[in-house]
Design an enzyme around this catalytic site. Structure first.
Site, PDB file in Angstrom:
ATOM      1  N   THR A 271       0.674  -1.543  -0.157  1.00 46.38           N
ATOM      2  CA  THR A 271      -0.033   0.067  -0.176  1.00 46.38           C
ATOM      3  C   THR A 271       0.739   1.561   0.224  1.00 46.38           C
ATOM      4  OG1 THR A 271      -1.497  -1.590   1.282  1.00 46.38           O
ATOM      5  CG2 THR A 271      -1.028   1.514   1.338  1.00 46.38           C
ATOM      6  N   VAL A 272       1.675   1.361   0.949  1.00 46.26           N
ATOM      7  CA  VAL A 272       2.213   2.284   1.103  1.00 46.26           C
ATOM      8  C   VAL A 272       3.470   2.719  -0.231  1.00 46.26           C
ATOM      9  CG1 VAL A 272       4.443   3.139   2.833  1.00 46.26           C
ATOM     10  CG2 VAL A 272       2.071   2.709   3.215  1.00 46.26           C
TER      11      VAL A 272
ATOM     12  N   LYS B 120       6.489   2.520  12.137  1.00 44.60           N
ATOM     13  CA  LYS B 120       6.299   3.410  13.628  1.00 44.60           C
ATOM     14  C   LYS B 120       6.535   2.169  14.885  1.00 44.60           C
ATOM     15  CE  LYS B 120       2.230   2.542  11.967  1.00 44.60           C
ATOM     16  NZ  LYS B 120       1.207   2.531  10.854  1.00 44.60           N
TER      17      LYS B 120
ATOM     18  N   GLU C 266       8.040  11.191   9.553  1.00 43.27           N
ATOM     19  CA  GLU C 266       6.453  11.726   9.237  1.00 43.27           C
ATOM     20  C   GLU C 266       5.410  10.893   9.067  1.00 43.27           C
ATOM     21  OE1 GLU C 266       4.299  13.912   9.895  1.00 43.27           O
ATOM     22  OE2 GLU C 266       6.079  15.451   8.894  1.00 43.27           O
TER      23      GLU C 266
ATOM     24  N   VAL D  67       3.747   8.873  11.358  1.00 46.65           N
ATOM     25  CA  VAL D  67       2.505   9.415  12.830  1.00 46.65           C
ATOM     26  C   VAL D  67       1.299   9.972  11.490  1.00 46.65           C
ATOM     27  CG1 VAL D  67       3.167  10.100  15.069  1.00 46.65           C
ATOM     28  CG2 VAL D  67       4.890   9.446  13.941  1.00 46.65           C
TER      29      VAL D  67
ATOM     30  N   ILE E 269      -1.304  14.266   8.110  1.00 45.90           N
ATOM     31  CA  ILE E 269      -0.654  15.075   8.570  1.00 45.90           C
ATOM     32  C   ILE E 269       0.436  15.426   9.012  1.00 45.90           C
ATOM     33  CG2 ILE E 269      -1.341  16.019  11.068  1.00 45.90           C
ATOM     34  CD1 ILE E 269      -3.882  14.387  11.332  1.00 45.90           C
TER      35      ILE E 269
ATOM     36  N   ASP F 211      -0.643  -0.169  17.684  1.00 49.61           N
ATOM     37  CA  ASP F 211       0.263   0.666  16.430  1.00 49.61           C
ATOM     38  C   ASP F 211       0.080   2.431  17.707  1.00 49.61           C
ATOM     39  OD1 ASP F 211       0.372   1.349  13.448  1.00 49.61           O
ATOM     40  OD2 ASP F 211      -1.190   2.264  13.729  1.00 49.61           O
TER      41      ASP F 211
ATOM     42  N   LYS G 259       2.191   5.491  17.825  1.00 50.64           N
ATOM     43  CA  LYS G 259       3.271   6.469  17.004  1.00 50.64           C
ATOM     44  C   LYS G 259       2.791   7.538  17.904  1.00 50.64           C
ATOM     45  CE  LYS G 259       0.017   4.515  12.864  1.00 50.64           C
ATOM     46  NZ  LYS G 259      -1.307   4.551  12.726  1.00 50.64           N
TER      47      LYS G 259
HETATM   48  P1  NAP Z   1       1.729  -3.695   2.870  1.00 49.92           P
HETATM   49  O1  NAP Z   1       0.998  -3.433   1.966  1.00 49.92           O
HETATM   50  O2  NAP Z   1       1.727  -5.015   3.537  1.00 49.92           O
HETATM   51  O3  NAP Z   1       3.059  -3.741   2.364  1.00 49.92           O
HETATM   52  C1  NAP Z   1       4.540  -4.231   2.596  1.00 49.92           C
HETATM   53  C2  NAP Z   1       5.371  -4.700   1.400  1.00 49.92           C
HETATM   54  O4  NAP Z   1       6.448  -5.139   2.094  1.00 49.92           O
HETATM   55  C3  NAP Z   1       4.965  -5.414   0.086  1.00 49.92           C
HETATM   56  O5  NAP Z   1       5.237  -4.609  -0.351  1.00 49.92           O
HETATM   57  C4  NAP Z   1       6.022  -6.968   0.774  1.00 49.92           C
HETATM   58  O6  NAP Z   1       6.451  -7.124   0.362  1.00 49.92           O
HETATM   59  C5  NAP Z   1       7.120  -5.998   1.411  1.00 49.92           C
HETATM   60  N1  NAP Z   1       7.990  -6.717   2.017  1.00 49.92           N
HETATM   61  C6  NAP Z   1       7.827  -7.711   3.456  1.00 49.92           C
HETATM   62  N2  NAP Z   1       8.185  -7.965   3.617  1.00 49.92           N
HETATM   63  C7  NAP Z   1       9.983  -8.027   3.085  1.00 49.92           C
HETATM   64  C8  NAP Z   1      10.643  -8.245   2.463  1.00 49.92           C
HETATM   65  N3  NAP Z   1      11.622  -9.439   3.853  1.00 49.92           N
HETATM   66  N4  NAP Z   1      11.821  -8.538   1.642  1.00 49.92           N
HETATM   67  C9  NAP Z   1      11.330  -6.987   0.900  1.00 49.92           C
HETATM   68  N5  NAP Z   1       9.980  -6.586   0.319  1.00 49.92           N
HETATM   69  C10 NAP Z   1       9.330  -7.022   1.626  1.00 49.92           C
HETATM   70  O7  NAP Z   1       2.333  -2.799   3.627  1.00 49.92           O
HETATM   71  P2  NAP Z   1       1.928  -0.541   4.403  1.00 49.92           P
HETATM   72  O8  NAP Z   1       0.587  -0.400   4.972  1.00 49.92           O
HETATM   73  O9  NAP Z   1       2.256  -1.104   2.808  1.00 49.92           O
HETATM   74  O10 NAP Z   1       2.564  -1.175   5.028  1.00 49.92           O
HETATM   75  C11 NAP Z   1       4.305  -0.354   5.224  1.00 49.92           C
HETATM   76  C12 NAP Z   1       4.532   0.369   6.707  1.00 49.92           C
HETATM   77  O11 NAP Z   1       4.387   1.858   6.694  1.00 49.92           O
HETATM   78  C13 NAP Z   1       4.004  -0.053   7.196  1.00 49.92           C
HETATM   79  O12 NAP Z   1       5.563  -0.399   8.339  1.00 49.92           O
HETATM   80  C14 NAP Z   1       3.095  -0.166   8.306  1.00 49.92           C
HETATM   81  O13 NAP Z   1       3.093   0.694   9.375  1.00 49.92           O
HETATM   82  C15 NAP Z   1       3.633   1.909   7.581  1.00 49.92           C
HETATM   83  N6  NAP Z   1       2.567   2.490   7.327  1.00 49.92           N
HETATM   84  C16 NAP Z   1       1.027   2.304   6.985  1.00 49.92           C
HETATM   85  C17 NAP Z   1       0.062   2.770   6.449  1.00 49.92           C
HETATM   86  C18 NAP Z   1      -1.398   2.052   5.583  1.00 49.92           C
HETATM   87  O14 NAP Z   1      -2.027   3.192   5.214  1.00 49.92           O
HETATM   88  N7  NAP Z   1      -1.091   1.652   5.292  1.00 49.92           N
HETATM   89  C19 NAP Z   1       0.253   3.910   6.408  1.00 49.92           C
HETATM   90  C20 NAP Z   1       0.904   5.229   7.719  1.00 49.92           C
HETATM   91  C21 NAP Z   1       2.860   3.746   7.713  1.00 49.92           C
HETATM   92  P3  NAP Z   1       5.078  -8.046  -1.411  1.00 49.92           P
HETATM   93  O15 NAP Z   1       4.704  -7.390  -1.688  1.00 49.92           O
HETATM   94  O16 NAP Z   1       5.813  -9.263  -2.829  1.00 49.92           O
HETATM   95  O17 NAP Z   1       5.092  -9.046  -0.198  1.00 49.92           O
HETATM   96  N1  HSE Z   2      -2.840   0.663  10.185  1.00 46.78           N
HETATM   97  C1  HSE Z   2      -2.883   2.299  10.379  1.00 46.78           C
HETATM   98  C2  HSE Z   2      -3.779   3.293  10.230  1.00 46.78           C
HETATM   99  C3  HSE Z   2      -1.590   3.117   9.365  1.00 46.78           C
HETATM  100  O1  HSE Z   2      -4.800   2.484  10.786  1.00 46.78           O
HETATM  101  O2  HSE Z   2      -4.035   4.171  11.308  1.00 46.78           O
HETATM  102  C4  HSE Z   2      -1.675   4.033   9.640  1.00 46.78           C
HETATM  103  O3  HSE Z   2      -0.373   4.167  10.355  1.00 46.78           O
END
Ligand code: NAP
Ligand code: HSE
Length: 430
Positions: free
Chosen positions: A14-15, A107, A131, A134, A138, A203, A207
């Site tokens: 997603t990110v 985080k 940034e 958290v 924002i 989570d 933050k």
């Molecule tokens: P996600 O959709 O599960 O994506 C994780 C990515 O990391 C996937 O592309 C996965 O590969 C890759 N990955 C995992 N383990 C790996 C490894 N060992 N080697 C190489 N690639 C690896 O998670 P996300 O929602 O994007 O979140 C990612 C980070 O952003 C997390 O720390 C989360 O807390 C933070 N975050 C997320 C959001 C949100 O709204 N989603 C908001 C703020 C912060 P594959 O795709 O091939 O499985």
């Molecule tokens: N899982 C987190 C949330 C993503 O729902 O706020 C953003 O950090």
């Protein structure tokens, strides 16, 4: 223009995919603002065959994110994999060790290893920015570290988990149980890989620990956050809170009590008409109270690919411009190890009791509360639930401590008028 800033992108979920999309969509604008081209040169994810909805043609692919972090043609690692240790930590450390910058949305990683990683960045003369870690889109990290840097902060509060606020909003509006709504939050890309981190409060506690370090210059103390999630909240309490003019939010509060740091992340009642009470859906809110500025309220989308990419790209642009600042606003060696406050500040509480509907039952409750000095502000008995020998009684107390309240409720629960475990939820003065 100077040389391009070359990005290694670890994680294409997603990110990460959101970052690739935003860097491509706004390339000209970003280059103009950064003063140089910002170019993704290499990526890493687990599954090479997966369609990410972004064009990866011409980019190097690394199976191992640590190898990505070690590439000589990567100036800056964007870490978008997640996890408090494992590849995210190893790749971040590898990048910093050779002086490459790191921008992370992680985080969990920073809540556990923030001070050590900040110190590693300083030793290497590299930037560590977070940034996106958290409150999603924002810009609250920048606000605390820069815009409000001249203030002594009295309190920082936040609704910091988009998934939980989305779930609570739909529980209240549609009368659904949390488990029924969680799947939608996952489908929309809001939830963590392990959604128990969202609904269990972890989570949001991660933050809050980061915000507290930025606000008070203290070492990140995630284990010191008193944490409770929304997974045990009942629809009944959400509905009763609304009847009384409140909404229930997973609210974080951090403040100094003298030299001690108080950090709480728990469901709280807030007035429905307050800014926190009006928050709907995936929206987050961060409130900072500073001695010079007064109260600052920041509101925006707290999760999802677009808002998180917005925050990551802002950090990338800052670094492309050559900005330098310590990760937590002061050099890591100056972050203070504050003792933990022993209890939360006094507050009013909402209480729900299931009582035997017979003479004297309310008197027993009033006596138990009165015996420890807890004063009743409002009390309601629901008439339609008073049938069948059981009554639901709602009480709003005057300000008291959780310890006093718990001792009184233990007496009520042990008495023969109690027909179910009492529920008590703090009413946060916001
Ligand atoms: P996600 O959709 O599960 O994506 C994780 C990515 O990391 C996937 O592309 C996965 O590969 C890759 N990955 C995992 N383990 C790996 C490894 N060992 N080697 C190489 N690639 C690896 O998670 P996300 O929602 O994007 O979140 C990612 C980070 O952003 C997390 O720390 C989360 O807390 C933070 N975050 C997320 C959001 C949100 O709204 N989603 C908001 C703020 C912060 P594959 O795709 O091939 O499985
Ligand atoms: N899982 C987190 C949330 C993503 O729902 O706020 C953003 O950090």
């Amino acid at each position: 223009m100077t040389e391009p800033l070359r990005i290694g992108l670890a994680g294409l979920g997603t990110v990460g995919a959101g970052v690739a999309r935003l860097l491509a969509a706004n390339a000209d604008l970003i280059a103009a603002r950064a003063g140089r081209e910002v170019r993704v040169v290499a990526v890493s994810a687990r599954d090479r065959a997966k369609d990410r909805g972004v064009d990866l043609a011409g980019l190097a692919w690394e199976e191992d994110p640590v190898a990505l972090a070690g590439r000589a043609d990567v100036d800056l690692l964007v870490e978008a994999m997640g996890g408090e240790s494992g590849p995210a930590k190893a790749a971040t450390e590898a990048a910093l060790a050779r002086g490459a910058h790191v921008v992370t949305a992680n985080k969990a990683l920073l809540a556990h290893h923030g001070a050590a990683l900040a110190a590693a960045a300083e030793r290497a003369g590299a930037e560590l920015r977070f940034e996106a870690a958290v409150a999603g889109g924002i810009p609250c990290v920048k606000a605390l570290g820069e815009g409000l840097a001249g203030n002594r902060v009295a309190r920082v509060m936040g609704v910091l988990n988009g998934t939980c606020n989305y779930i609570l909003t739909r529980m209240e509006a549609e009368g659904l149980a949390y488990a029924d709504v969680l799947a939608d939050a996952q489908r929309l890309g809001y939830a963590e890989a392990d959604p128990s981190f969202d609904v269990g409060g972890t989570d949001a506690a991660h933050k809050l620990a980061l915000l507290a370090a930025l606000a008070f210059g203290t070492r990140v103390d995630f284990d010191g956050v008193m944490t409770e999630g929304i997974d045990k909240l009942s629809l009944a309490d959400i509905a009763h809170a609304a009847e009384l003019g409140f909404r229930i939010k997973l609210l974080g509060v951090a403040r100094m009590q003298g030299e001690a740091l108080e950090q709480r992340m728990r469901p709280c009642l807030v007035p429905a008409a307050s800014p926190f009470g009006k928050l709907e859906g995936v929206t987050n809110m961060v409130v900072v109270e500073g001695d010079a500025v007064g109260r600052i309220v920041m509101e925006g989308p707290g999760a999802g690919g677009g808002p998180t990419a917005s925050a990551i790209v802002a950090d990338v642009i800052d670094i492309a411009r050559g900005a330098h600042s310590p990760a937590f606003g002061v050099p890591a060696a100056l972050l203070r190890a504050a003792p933990r406050a022993e209890s939360g500040a006094p507050a009013a509480y909402y209480i729900r009791l299931a009582l035997a509907d017979r003479p004297g039952a309310l008197g027993r409750v009033a006596a138990a509360l009165g015996a420890v000095g807890v004063s009743i502000h409002r009390m309601v008995q629901s008439a339609d639930e008073a049938e069948g020998g059981e009554a639901t009684v709602l009480i709003v107390t005057h300000e008291t401590t959780r310890e006093r309240l718990d001792s009184a409720l233990a007496v009520v629960a042990a008495s023969d008028v109690s027909m179910g475990a009492p529920v008590a939820i703090r009413i946060e003065p916001v």
